[in-house]
Design a protein around this motif. Structure first.
Motif, short mmCIF file in Angstrom:
data_model
loop_
_atom_site.label_atom_id
_atom_site.label_comp_id
_atom_site.label_asym_id
_atom_site.label_seq_id
_atom_site.Cartn_x
_atom_site.Cartn_y
_atom_site.Cartn_z
N LEU A 77 2.26 7.40 6.79
CA LEU A 77 3.23 6.69 6.16
C LEU A 77 3.15 5.39 5.84
O LEU A 77 4.13 4.60 5.43
CB LEU A 77 4.70 7.22 6.67
CG LEU A 77 4.90 8.66 6.56
CD1 LEU A 77 6.01 9.11 7.39
CD2 LEU A 77 5.05 8.96 5.08
N SER A 78 2.11 4.54 6.25
CA SER A 78 1.93 3.13 6.13
C SER A 78 1.86 2.65 4.75
O SER A 78 2.44 1.49 4.24
CB SER A 78 0.89 2.63 6.97
OG SER A 78 -0.54 3.04 6.27
N PHE A 79 1.54 3.50 3.78
CA PHE A 79 1.48 3.43 2.37
C PHE A 79 2.96 3.21 1.73
O PHE A 79 3.28 2.29 1.10
CB PHE A 79 0.55 4.12 1.66
CG PHE A 79 0.12 3.81 0.15
CD1 PHE A 79 -0.66 3.13 -0.20
CD2 PHE A 79 1.11 4.46 -0.86
CE1 PHE A 79 -0.58 2.76 -1.78
CE2 PHE A 79 0.76 4.27 -2.23
CZ PHE A 79 -0.12 3.12 -2.62
N ALA A 80 3.51 4.16 2.07
CA ALA A 80 5.20 4.38 1.66
C ALA A 80 5.69 3.24 2.13
O ALA A 80 6.63 2.37 1.34
CB ALA A 80 5.48 5.67 2.15
N ALA A 81 5.57 2.75 3.45
CA ALA A 81 6.23 1.97 4.04
C ALA A 81 6.12 0.18 3.55
O ALA A 81 6.92 -0.47 3.09
CB ALA A 81 6.02 1.54 5.47
N SER A 82 4.78 0.19 2.94
CA SER A 82 4.29 -0.85 2.00
C SER A 82 5.07 -0.99 0.96
O SER A 82 5.36 -1.92 0.36
CB SER A 82 2.68 -1.10 2.05
OG SER A 82 2.43 -2.25 1.32
N LEU A 83 5.14 -0.08 0.04
CA LEU A 83 5.75 0.02 -1.34
C LEU A 83 7.19 -0.19 -1.01
O LEU A 83 7.75 -1.00 -1.83
CB LEU A 83 5.54 1.54 -1.83
CG LEU A 83 4.57 1.96 -2.67
CD1 LEU A 83 3.42 1.64 -1.91
CD2 LEU A 83 4.62 3.24 -3.43
N VAL A 84 7.94 0.20 -0.02
CA VAL A 84 9.30 -0.34 0.32
C VAL A 84 9.54 -1.78 0.59
O VAL A 84 10.30 -2.40 0.22
CB VAL A 84 10.09 0.68 1.27
CG1 VAL A 84 11.28 0.36 1.64
CG2 VAL A 84 10.10 2.16 0.71
N GLU A 85 8.71 -2.12 1.71
CA GLU A 85 8.77 -3.35 2.32
C GLU A 85 8.29 -4.71 1.19
O GLU A 85 8.98 -5.67 1.20
CB GLU A 85 8.03 -3.57 3.60
CG GLU A 85 9.06 -3.17 4.67
CD GLU A 85 8.54 -3.71 6.12
OE1 GLU A 85 9.48 -4.17 6.77
OE2 GLU A 85 7.43 -3.53 6.41
N GLN A 237 -7.78 -1.46 -4.25
CA GLN A 237 -7.80 -2.63 -3.12
C GLN A 237 -6.60 -2.39 -2.24
O GLN A 237 -5.55 -2.57 -2.52
CB GLN A 237 -7.86 -3.70 -3.81
CG GLN A 237 -8.86 -3.68 -4.96
CD GLN A 237 -8.79 -5.09 -5.54
OE1 GLN A 237 -9.04 -6.28 -4.80
NE2 GLN A 237 -8.88 -5.39 -6.93
N ALA A 238 -7.08 -1.85 -0.91
CA ALA A 238 -6.32 -1.70 0.12
C ALA A 238 -5.38 -3.15 0.45
O ALA A 238 -4.16 -2.96 0.55
CB ALA A 238 -6.78 -1.15 1.47
N ILE A 239 -6.03 -4.16 0.10
CA ILE A 239 -5.19 -5.71 0.36
C ILE A 239 -4.12 -5.77 -0.50
O ILE A 239 -3.30 -6.59 0.16
CB ILE A 239 -6.26 -6.61 0.20
CG1 ILE A 239 -5.97 -7.93 0.77
CG2 ILE A 239 -6.64 -6.81 -1.37
CD1 ILE A 239 -6.82 -9.06 0.69
N ALA A 240 -3.94 -5.09 -1.23
CA ALA A 240 -2.87 -5.13 -2.27
C ALA A 240 -1.56 -4.50 -1.71
O ALA A 240 -0.18 -4.65 -2.15
CB ALA A 240 -2.89 -4.47 -3.75
N TYR A 241 -1.64 -3.91 -0.42
CA TYR A 241 -0.60 -2.95 0.03
C TYR A 241 -0.34 -3.65 1.76
O TYR A 241 -1.15 -2.86 2.55
CB TYR A 241 -0.84 -1.66 0.23
CG TYR A 241 -1.08 -1.13 -1.25
CD1 TYR A 241 0.04 -0.90 -2.15
CD2 TYR A 241 -2.33 -1.08 -2.11
CE1 TYR A 241 0.08 -0.69 -3.45
CE2 TYR A 241 -2.38 -0.45 -3.05
CZ TYR A 241 -1.28 -0.36 -4.12
OH TYR A 241 -1.49 0.05 -5.08
N PRO A 242 0.11 -4.67 1.95
CA PRO A 242 0.00 -5.21 3.27
C PRO A 242 0.77 -4.25 4.28
O PRO A 242 1.78 -3.41 3.89
CB PRO A 242 1.31 -6.40 3.41
CG PRO A 242 1.23 -6.57 1.74
CD PRO A 242 0.86 -5.69 0.91
N GLY A 243 0.13 -3.96 5.41
CA GLY A 243 0.39 -3.09 6.41
C GLY A 243 -0.08 -1.62 6.35
O GLY A 243 -0.06 -0.77 7.11
N TYR A 244 -0.78 -1.60 5.18
CA TYR A 244 -1.30 -0.22 4.82
C TYR A 244 -2.52 0.21 5.80
O TYR A 244 -3.62 -0.88 5.93
CB TYR A 244 -1.78 -0.08 3.29
CG TYR A 244 -2.58 1.42 3.07
CD1 TYR A 244 -2.18 2.64 3.34
CD2 TYR A 244 -3.71 0.79 2.70
CE1 TYR A 244 -3.19 3.39 3.03
CE2 TYR A 244 -4.83 1.96 2.43
CZ TYR A 244 -4.20 3.33 2.73
OH TYR A 244 -5.26 4.30 2.30
#
Length: 305
Positions: A77-85, A237-244
């Motif tokens: 759920l780190s991707f979802a958390a990045s979308l929210v945060e 690019q994973a870098i676009a999603y901090p915390g992912y």
């Protein structure tokens, strides 16, 4: 006679003087850079400026904060958390296959923190026990059941973006051909279950690693046979999603002492996202950062190499 012999016996001929005069320090650097560029062209490489530009291509974000987003099989759920945060998405439904939080944390210890981040937003939630191949549709008139066949025929999907990052069945078989077939079956079933949840103008986004065996899955053909078409693709690019952090299907990697760590990092591998829409339809552009939308007829094109 003696004078001619003296010249002939000399140790060197006089240097030819350039009419342009001697090179300055900056000119020498430019000349060296030009020679290096020419050498790279002969070897098939790109000049340094082009390489630097390629490495700093602005990431494509296939959604906007206002979209109603469904995340399927979201691992830790780190991707979802990045979308929210970090992307300020206000309506995210993140689903995981694990039946409850305890089982999820057993595989991904960091998941509990991500759940808290997601559910801190009023209209964001986490759903457990969701099988991507059997999930009930998300519609404005939900059916009574939870499995296949429970959808209401008069219902309309409500999800603007349905995102499935790095789908994989896990280690069911070490045989490559069987693994390919299992994962193809996973994708076909997912497409069938996801399509009824799409809102008008909505799209499905699937991200896969590049190279074999993932290219053997032939995701474009699977989508076509499922009633979808490729609208575009782009480099993930994973870098676009901090915390992912990429979460492996089997859970975190532990050493002999039971400590978490080691193993390869999925966020460091090359990956590509594919945007699918229903045939003969176009998705609504999610935001200005995606640039000009390509024609849906050109389903083999991409905005980035």
């Amino acid at each position: 006679m003696g004078k001619k012999r003296k010249l002939a016996q000399g140790s060197a001929r006089p240097a030819k003087i350039s009419k342009r005069g001697p090179l300055t320090g900056s000119a020498k650097k430019l000349t060296a850079a030009g020679a290096k560029s020419q050498q790279q062209k002969k070897q098939g490489g790109a000049p340094p400026q082009q390489q630097q530009h390629h490495q700093h291509v602005e990431p494509t974000i296939p959604f906007s904060p206002e979209d109603k987003i469904l995340l399927v099989g979201d691992g830790d759920l780190s991707f979802a958390a990045s979308l929210v945060e970090h992307h300020y998405c206000a309506d995210v439904t993140a689903t995981v296959f694990e039946k409850n939080l305890e089982e999820l944390v057993e595989k991904y210890p960091q998941a509990s923190d991500n759940v808290a981040k997601i559910e801190s937003e009023e209209d964001c939630r986490v759903l457990f026990g969701i099988d991507a191949t059997k999930m009930a549709p998300f519609t404005n008139k939900p059916g009574r059941g939870k499995g296949a066949g429970s959808e209401n025929v008069n219902a309309q999907g409500v999800m603007d973006r349905i995102i499935f990052n790095f789908p994989h069945v896990g280690g069911k078989s070490t045989d490559v051909n069987r693994q390919v077939r299992y994962n193809q079956e996973l994708l076909v079933s997912f497409f069938a279950r996801a399509i009824p949840s799409l809102a008008p103008g909505g799209s499905i986004v699937v991200t896969l690693f590049e190279g074999e065996p993932y290219t053997l899955w032939n995701i474009r053909d699977l989508a076509r046979h499922s009633g979808l078409q490729v609208e575009r693709s782009f480099r993930f690019q994973a870098i676009a999603y901090p915390g992912y952090h990429h979460a492996r299907t089997l859970g975190v990697v532990r050493n002999r002492s039971g400590e978490v760590g080691g193993g390869w990092k999925g966020e460091d591998r090359s990956a590509r996202s594919y945007i699918f829409v229903k045939k003969d339809s176009e998705s609504q552009p999610p935001g200005p950062r995606n640039g000009t939308k390509r024609s849906r007829k050109d389903d083999s094109s991409s905005d980035e190499e």
